[in-house]
Enzyme design. Structure first.
Site, PDB file in Angstrom:
ATOM      1  N   GLU A 240       0.825  -1.205   0.000  1.00  0.00           N
ATOM      2  CA  GLU A 240       0.000   0.000   0.000  1.00  0.00           C
ATOM      3  C   GLU A 240       0.863   1.261   0.000  1.00  0.00           C
ATOM      4  OE1 GLU A 240      -3.128  -0.031  -0.460  1.00  0.00           O
ATOM      5  OE2 GLU A 240      -3.858  -1.988   0.195  1.00  0.00           O
TER       6      GLU A 240
ATOM      7  N   ARG B 268       0.440   3.734  -3.157  1.00  0.00           N
ATOM      8  CA  ARG B 268      -0.216   5.014  -2.854  1.00  0.00           C
ATOM      9  C   ARG B 268       0.802   6.138  -2.709  1.00  0.00           C
ATOM     10  NH1 ARG B 268      -5.918   3.684   0.083  1.00  0.00           N
ATOM     11  NH2 ARG B 268      -5.830   1.439  -0.117  1.00  0.00           N
TER      12      ARG B 268
ATOM     13  N   ASP C 225      -4.529  -9.635  -8.069  1.00  0.00           N
ATOM     14  CA  ASP C 225      -4.838  -8.721  -9.186  1.00  0.00           C
ATOM     15  C   ASP C 225      -3.665  -8.029  -9.870  1.00  0.00           C
ATOM     16  OD1 ASP C 225      -4.494  -7.309  -6.821  1.00  0.00           O
ATOM     17  OD2 ASP C 225      -6.516  -6.499  -6.755  1.00  0.00           O
TER      18      ASP C 225
ATOM     19  N   GLU D 190     -12.433   0.051 -10.182  1.00  0.00           N
ATOM     20  CA  GLU D 190     -12.025  -0.859 -11.259  1.00  0.00           C
ATOM     21  C   GLU D 190     -12.980  -0.907 -12.457  1.00  0.00           C
ATOM     22  OE1 GLU D 190     -12.210  -1.754  -8.020  1.00  0.00           O
ATOM     23  OE2 GLU D 190     -10.067  -1.731  -7.527  1.00  0.00           O
TER      24      GLU D 190
ATOM     25  N   THR E 265      -1.238   0.901 -10.254  1.00  0.00           N
ATOM     26  CA  THR E 265      -2.505   0.285  -9.830  1.00  0.00           C
ATOM     27  C   THR E 265      -3.302   1.191  -8.885  1.00  0.00           C
ATOM     28  OG1 THR E 265      -3.531  -1.784  -9.075  1.00  0.00           O
ATOM     29  CG2 THR E 265      -1.574  -1.019  -7.874  1.00  0.00           C
TER      30      THR E 265
END
Ligand SMILES: *[C@@H]1O[C@H](CO)[C@@H](O)[C@H](O)[C@H]1NC(C)=O
Ligand SMILES: *[C@@H]1O[C@H](CO)[C@@H](O)[C@H](O)[C@H]1NC(C)=O
Length: 593
Positions: free
Chosen positions: A183, A187, A328, A495, A582
């Site tokens: 993360e 991010r 994913d 998504e 992503t």
């Protein structure tokens, strides 16, 4: 005499200066002439109080793998050629789209203003109760995640105000003992790199390097693979160990961010670290229980090629395969790395092709669909989960909102690797998720939902499940073919619009703009609060929705960015100039020369 003739000497000089500039840039540094120059903004910069670059590594690397330099031919274009299209939108249509864009911007501005007022420098705003909440180390996740969206939406004053706050961030100032490696990479590091790539404000790159140097120490483990949790003290003491049962996406999805950091700094150590993970993917791809795909969980302590090939690692028994949660972005990053590297390392194409061959055959499925009302979507696909069992493969036709990114992945891969069929599959997947939105009373797709699969060829007539066929007795989504909504929340996820955005930029199909608008209106209708927008507990409810008082940073970083971009000129963040990580942070692709 054309205008160009008169300007020819000028053009020559400009071109000569441009090439001279390129000559003197450090290798791996791909600034382009069209980019903005750093402004004269002065930011009060505060060094982090701990310098991670000074940590001496317990497991040092003898020699770094460098960024690939061999020249390759120009990659195929990703975006549809809007400029030469004969289907020009009418003036009324252009005006309508601009109006939609401004409504998306208004939703962003509302959320941002409330974050500023009630949660400034916290990770998140609680959009019902109006408080700040720390969930990602306390390093202002929403602020860092929003930087590039502020820039893209032209909110420059807000952008510079946020950059001034970033210049003061201290990565050593946290109440937590560890941070989530994945993360924090996607991010914070992704957010800083993208904001730098757009604005060229040096303080952003300096903060990215500070953070990159911290996250780099995650690779200082016996196997040189990063752990799921980055424990600060263990990292300082050289005591980190990779996990033996970690989500496969979280330990493999730092390749874009680390590669971009190497490209921008000319320091190859970051790229070196992530290529080691890529080697593991290459060594293991054909040695799993579903060769071509990787299982949901990885043992990152055992990545030795011989052990993998002789069946002594968990790859030989892990039996769940999905494109949804936990796996994913492992897949998503394969074509995106090809894009960021300008195709200079052929391994990403090999891995993508190996994976999609199996995904197309076993994971994608056509749901039974009974057209209801005006919707007659019969040509759609979803991505499920496959279990490898003793008696063969079992498809679990359960869909996840998270897996809705797959349409975009097939679209990008189809363009970069010139597989027209992948673009078609991408469109069916993107339209599948959008159709799913329309099947629920809120107009939103749940987190996790069930469908009934058909075989990929032949007729696919709807068979009512549980013998229920009395339309009026059934909720809409059951009537349309959904069997359950096991997790009925909608948490402001991106998504589905992400894939619609990609397929619009790739094909130019105009009706996708209307699909996107329906989705945006449904989200606004069901999630808006007095202050901002909130996750909701049940998309199958009619009437007033129950708000969960949560607004994750991806709402501002991803969801609203994709909505804004689809209603903008296609040159804004062109997919031929940028590749989005992503968390939807656009990283500048090298120019091919
Ligand atoms: C900030 O850190 C860098 C790198 O560690 C160092 O070179 C510089 O002198 C530091 N600046 C301040 C103001 O502490
Ligand atoms: C996996 O096997 C296929 C078929 O033999 C081969 O083409 C492919 O290159 C292999 N993949 C990797 C990553 O070695």
């Amino acid at each position: 005499m054309t205008v160009l003739d008169a300007r020819l000497p000028l053009v020559f000089t400009a071109v000569a200066i441009f090439y001279l500039c390129i000559l003197y840039l450090p290798s791996g540094y791909y600034r382009s002439y069209a980019d903005p120059e750093p402004t004269a903004h002065q930011f009060d910069y505060k060094n982090s109080s701990f310098d991670w670059a000074s940590v001496s590594l317990r497991h040092p690397i003898a020699q770094f793998t460098s960024l690939p330099t061999e020249s390759s031919s120009t990659l195929p274009l990703v975006q549809y050629d809007f400029a030469s299209s004969t289907k020009k939108p009418s003036r009324a249509r252009i005006k309508l789209i601009a109006e939609r864009r401004s409504q998306v911007k208004a939703a962003f501005t509302k959320s941002w203003q409330s974050y500023k007022r009630h949660a400034w420098l916290f990770d998140e705003l609680t959009p019902v109760s109006g408080h700040g909440k720390n969930s990602f180390g306390g390093w202002a996740a929403t602020l860092v995640d929003s930087l590039d969206t502020l820039w893209i939406m032209g909110l420059k004053n807000e952008f510079y105000e946020a950059v001034a706050a970033v210049a003061q961030l201290d990565w050593a100032d946290t109440k937590d003992t560890a941070c989530n490696f994945f993360e924090t990479t996607i991010r914070h590091l992704g957010g800083l790199l993208a904001a730098y790539d757009l604005s060229h404000e040096e303080v952003l790159l300096r903060k990215a390097v500070e953070l990159g140097d911290m996250l780099y120490v995650a690779f200082d483990t016996p196997s040189h693979m990063p752990p799921f949790w980055f424990d600060f003290q263990k990292a300082k003491d050289g005591m980190l160990v990779a996990g033996n049962h970690d989500p496969s996406a979280s330990v493999t999805s730092s390749s874009l961010e680390f590669t971009r950091l190497s490209q921008l700094t000319g320091d190859h150590k970051y790229y070196d670290a992530v290529t080691r993970v890529t080697r593991f993917l290459e060594d293991s791809q054909n040695f799993t229980r579903l060769p071509g795909m990787w299982p949901t969980f990885f043992d990152m302590q055992n990545v030795d090629k011989e052990r993998i090939e002789s069946g002594q690692t968990s790859l030989s028994w892990e039996n769940g395969f999905t494109l949804g949660a936990l796996s994913d972005s492992l897949y998503e990053y394969l074509p995106k790395m090809h894009s960021l590297l300008g195709g200079k390392d052929p391994v990403y194409e090999k891995l993508y092709r190996g994976a999609t061959e199996v995904i197309t055959e076993h994971i994608l499925f056509r749901p039974m669909v009974r057209p209801s009302g005006q919707s007659s979507a019969t040509n759609i696909l979803f991505a499920g989960t496959v279990w490898v069992e003793d008696n063969g493969l079992r498809l679990d036709p359960e869909g996840q909102h998270l897996a809705c990114f797959v349409g975009g992945m097939y679209g990008i891969g189809g363009k970069l690797f010139q597989e027209a069929q992948h673009v078609e599959l991408g469109m069916k997947l993107a339209r599948g998720c959008a159709w799913g939105y329309s099947a629920f009373p809120t107009g939103l797709l749940p987190e996790i939902f069930g469908l009934q699969p058909c075989s990929t060829a032949g007729p696919c007539d709807f068979e009512p499940h549980n013998g229920a066929d009395h339309d009026s007795q059934q909720p809409l989504h059951s009537r349309m073919g959904f069997t359950h909504a096991r997790d009925a929340r909608y948490i402001l996820r991106p998504e589905a619009i992400e894939s619609i955005f990609y397929m619009y930029r790739i094909t130019g199909e105009d009706d996708l703009l209307d699909i996107a608008w329906d989705m945006f209106q449904a989200i606004r209708q069901s999630t808006e609060t007095e202050l901002a927008f909130s996750a909701i507990s049940d998309v199958t409810e009619t009437g007033e929705t129950a708000k969960l008082d949560s607004m994750e940073s991806f709402w501002l970083s991803e969801t609203l960015k994709y909505f804004y971009l689809i209603f903008s000129e296609p040159e804004l963040i062109s997919l031929d100039e940028f590749v989005l990580n992503t968390e939807a942070h656009p990283l500048r692709r090298p120019r091919s020369r």
